[in-house]
Design a protein around this motif. Structure first.
Motif, PDB file in Angstrom:
ATOM      1  N   SER A  13      -8.698  17.044 -32.626  1.00 51.32           N
ATOM      2  CA  SER A  13      -8.581  18.451 -32.255  1.00 51.32           C
ATOM      3  C   SER A  13      -9.661  18.862 -31.264  1.00 51.32           C
ATOM      4  O   SER A  13      -9.961  20.039 -31.122  1.00 51.32           O
ATOM      5  CB  SER A  13      -8.674  19.345 -33.500  1.00 51.32           C
ATOM      6  N   SER A  14     -10.248  17.870 -30.573  1.00 56.48           N
ATOM      7  CA  SER A  14     -11.342  18.171 -29.653  1.00 56.48           C
ATOM      8  C   SER A  14     -11.351  17.180 -28.503  1.00 56.48           C
ATOM      9  O   SER A  14     -10.713  16.128 -28.564  1.00 56.48           O
ATOM     10  CB  SER A  14     -12.688  18.121 -30.385  1.00 56.48           C
ATOM     11  N   VAL A  33     -14.164  20.724 -25.474  1.00 55.42           N
ATOM     12  CA  VAL A  33     -13.102  21.665 -25.822  1.00 55.42           C
ATOM     13  C   VAL A  33     -12.889  21.534 -27.322  1.00 55.42           C
ATOM     14  O   VAL A  33     -12.670  20.435 -27.830  1.00 55.42           O
ATOM     15  CB  VAL A  33     -11.799  21.363 -25.069  1.00 55.42           C
ATOM     16  N   ASP A  34     -12.977  22.645 -28.031  1.00 60.29           N
ATOM     17  CA  ASP A  34     -12.833  22.640 -29.484  1.00 60.29           C
ATOM     18  C   ASP A  34     -11.555  23.341 -29.911  1.00 60.29           C
ATOM     19  O   ASP A  34     -11.057  24.246 -29.235  1.00 60.29           O
ATOM     20  CB  ASP A  34     -14.024  23.344 -30.155  1.00 60.29           C
ATOM     21  N   ARG A  35     -11.061  22.929 -31.064  1.00 60.99           N
ATOM     22  CA  ARG A  35      -9.901  23.547 -31.707  1.00 60.99           C
ATOM     23  C   ARG A  35      -8.674  23.523 -30.804  1.00 60.99           C
ATOM     24  O   ARG A  35      -7.966  24.523 -30.657  1.00 60.99           O
ATOM     25  CB  ARG A  35     -10.223  24.968 -32.168  1.00 60.99           C
ATOM     26  N   ILE A  36      -8.442  22.357 -30.205  1.00 62.47           N
ATOM     27  CA  ILE A  36      -7.252  22.189 -29.365  1.00 62.47           C
ATOM     28  C   ILE A  36      -6.001  22.390 -30.214  1.00 62.47           C
ATOM     29  O   ILE A  36      -5.898  21.886 -31.331  1.00 62.47           O
ATOM     30  CB  ILE A  36      -7.243  20.789 -28.719  1.00 62.47           C
ATOM     31  N   GLN A  38      -5.036  25.219 -31.392  1.00 63.28           N
ATOM     32  CA  GLN A  38      -5.179  26.395 -32.235  1.00 63.28           C
ATOM     33  C   GLN A  38      -5.356  27.635 -31.357  1.00 63.28           C
ATOM     34  O   GLN A  38      -5.641  27.541 -30.169  1.00 63.28           O
ATOM     35  CB  GLN A  38      -6.376  26.234 -33.175  1.00 63.28           C
ATOM     36  N   SER A  41      -9.108  28.239 -29.483  1.00 61.51           N
ATOM     37  CA  SER A  41      -9.774  27.126 -28.802  1.00 61.51           C
ATOM     38  C   SER A  41     -10.778  27.660 -27.781  1.00 61.51           C
ATOM     39  O   SER A  41     -10.618  28.743 -27.215  1.00 61.51           O
ATOM     40  CB  SER A  41      -8.747  26.215 -28.136  1.00 61.51           C
ATOM     41  N   THR A  42     -11.839  26.872 -27.564  1.00 57.31           N
ATOM     42  CA  THR A  42     -12.888  27.266 -26.631  1.00 57.31           C
ATOM     43  C   THR A  42     -13.247  26.093 -25.720  1.00 57.31           C
ATOM     44  O   THR A  42     -13.109  24.925 -26.099  1.00 57.31           O
ATOM     45  CB  THR A  42     -14.165  27.714 -27.374  1.00 57.31           C
ATOM     46  N   LYS A  57      -7.078  29.198 -24.252  1.00 59.38           N
ATOM     47  CA  LYS A  57      -6.075  28.558 -25.106  1.00 59.38           C
ATOM     48  C   LYS A  57      -5.674  27.206 -24.525  1.00 59.38           C
ATOM     49  O   LYS A  57      -5.284  27.095 -23.382  1.00 59.38           O
ATOM     50  CB  LYS A  57      -4.843  29.446 -25.235  1.00 59.38           C
ATOM     51  N   HIS A  61      -4.053  18.155 -25.457  1.00 57.75           N
ATOM     52  CA  HIS A  61      -5.154  17.448 -24.797  1.00 57.75           C
ATOM     53  C   HIS A  61      -4.974  17.378 -23.277  1.00 57.75           C
ATOM     54  O   HIS A  61      -5.959  17.314 -22.541  1.00 57.75           O
ATOM     55  CB  HIS A  61      -5.297  16.044 -25.383  1.00 57.75           C
ATOM     56  N   ALA A  64      -6.508  20.359 -21.868  1.00 58.90           N
ATOM     57  CA  ALA A  64      -7.967  20.254 -21.945  1.00 58.90           C
ATOM     58  C   ALA A  64      -8.514  19.381 -20.819  1.00 58.90           C
ATOM     59  O   ALA A  64      -9.541  19.706 -20.205  1.00 58.90           O
ATOM     60  CB  ALA A  64      -8.375  19.693 -23.307  1.00 58.90           C
TER      61      ALA A  64
END
Length: 395
Positions: A13-14, A33-36, A38, A41-42, A57, A61, A64
């Motif tokens: 998820s990152s 990139v976190d919380r892919i 979701q 995400s950031t 958002k 991946h 991202a």
């Protein structure tokens, strides 16, 4: 125009990355990139010590990866994509085929795809990353670093399963272990920081959305909590970890689920998320537990208990314990989890300094602790960058 290499580390998820100046191997830019997948995400991007964080958002991946390349260009860290001469990728499962990093070609891609059945959360996104970079950076060489490679020193008594022997001999069913670049980096860094004698018997705890423990003796892996696939071992963010094998046919028969349905449930709907019914993120669960959510507290209790059990077992493998190391997102940043885990390890002589633990200090053990306890930020990208140079013969 200076040459650069890019290390890509895709988790379930990152996505983390570091861009290196090739000649000096200094980090020019990094981020994650976190919380892919979701809603929240950031994208974090750091250059010249300046960090920016933006909510963006990311559906998958591929989105991202595109954001990373765009960030490098718009920040002028690179002026043209051709400056990046090689991209290294962390690949989850190498099976028996890859005990060392390799240059990616059609045959390697085919094997990564073939092995996706053993790592359904990772190999597909790893392969998607390779193919995305083939389009975005068609002239760059690509190198694969495998999660399983570091664990090839695990002895047969630890990697064999109690199945008929032909399943191993003919079909390679055995424990492989994962998170290799992280465990390898931590082992190397701990030995560099504290010396080889003080780190002979070491347990490294990689605690993130995916989680695994590694027992290392004299710098080599001798056991790993993950097994034939990354589903095994600890309860994780969305993965079940170890369960009674009979649960699987029971669920299939009772709920009329296919093997693919059960595989999805065990990988994506279980773990902290499945137990809590709330989130796969320890931060969310800790906040909910403090507010009185009993299922959130249950999920955290099960998580901590399983970590403690593996530490006890691996201390037996090592015939003692010199150093315990916490790393990855939860391991590096959750003082609560570290304290809860170590609270039941006093029989080993583990004692924490509460103030240092709350501060995420490098050493968090109390002066009278018989076991050294450290918090070391992982750097899987450093291993990937090293592997790029090794495979491509770059001095």
């Amino acid at each position: 125009m200076s040459q650069k290499i890019l290390a890509i580390n895709s988790g379930s998820s990152s996505l983390k990355f570091k861009l290196y100046e090739l000649s000096e191997q200094t980090v020019l830019a990094s981020g994650h990139v976190d919380r892919i997948g979701q809603r929240n995400s950031t994208f974090t991007f750091e250059i010249h010590g300046q960090k920016t964080i933006q909510a963006e958002k990311m559906d998958d991946h591929l989105a991202a990866i595109q954001a990373v390349v765009n960030g490098l260009l718009t920040s002028h860290v690179i002026e043209h994509k051709s400056e990046i001469i090689a991209v290294g990728h962390r690949i989850s499962h190498g099976g028996r085929f890859y005990t060392h990093p390799v240059k990616v070609d059609a045959a390697v891609k085919a094997k990564i795809k073939e092995l996706s059945v053993l790592s359904p959360l990772h190999n597909p996104v790893n392969l998607a990353g390779i193919e995305a970079f083939e389009k975005i950076l068609p002239e760059a060489a690509e190198v694969a670093t495998f999660d399983t490679s570091f664990h090839y020193t695990i002895p047969p008594k630890a990697y064999m399963y109690g199945l008929p022997y032909n399943y191993f001999k003919d079909h390679d069913i055995r424990r492989y272990g994962f998170h290799g670049p992280s465990h390898e980096y931590i082992v190397l860094k701990a030995r560099e920081l504290f010396g080889t004698q003080q780190t002979r018997r070491m347990i490294t705890c990689h605690l993130g959305n995916g989680a695994s423990l590694c027992a290392a003796l004299d710098g080599k892996s001798v056991n790993s909590s993950m097994g034939f696939t990354p589903l095994a071992g600890l309860l994780m963010g969305t993965r079940s970890g170890d369960i009674d094998p009979e649960i699987i046919p029971f669920i299939e028969e009772r709920f009329h689920m296919s093997s693919e349905d059960v595989r999805k449930m065990l990988n994506q709907d279980s773990g902290l998320l499945g137990l809590s019914g709330l989130s796969n993120d320890v931060r969310d669960l800790n906040q909910a537990a403090k507010a009185g959510n009993q299922r959130a507290q249950l999920a955290l209790d099960v998580y901590v208990h399983q970590i403690q059990q593996y530490i006890g077992a691996y201390t037996t493998d090592l015939n003692g314990l010199d150093m315990l190391v916490f790393t990855a997102g939860v391991g590096e940043h959750s003082a609560m989890i570290r304290q809860a885990v170590c609270a039941q390890l006093t029989f080993l002589g583990v004692k924490l300094d509460d103030e240092k633990n709350r501060a995420d200090a490098l050493r968090i053990d109390a002066p009278n602790s018989r076991v050294k306890v450290a918090v070391i930020p992982t750097d899987e990208e450093a291993i990937i960058a090293r592997d790029i140079k090794q495979v491509l013969g770059i001095k």
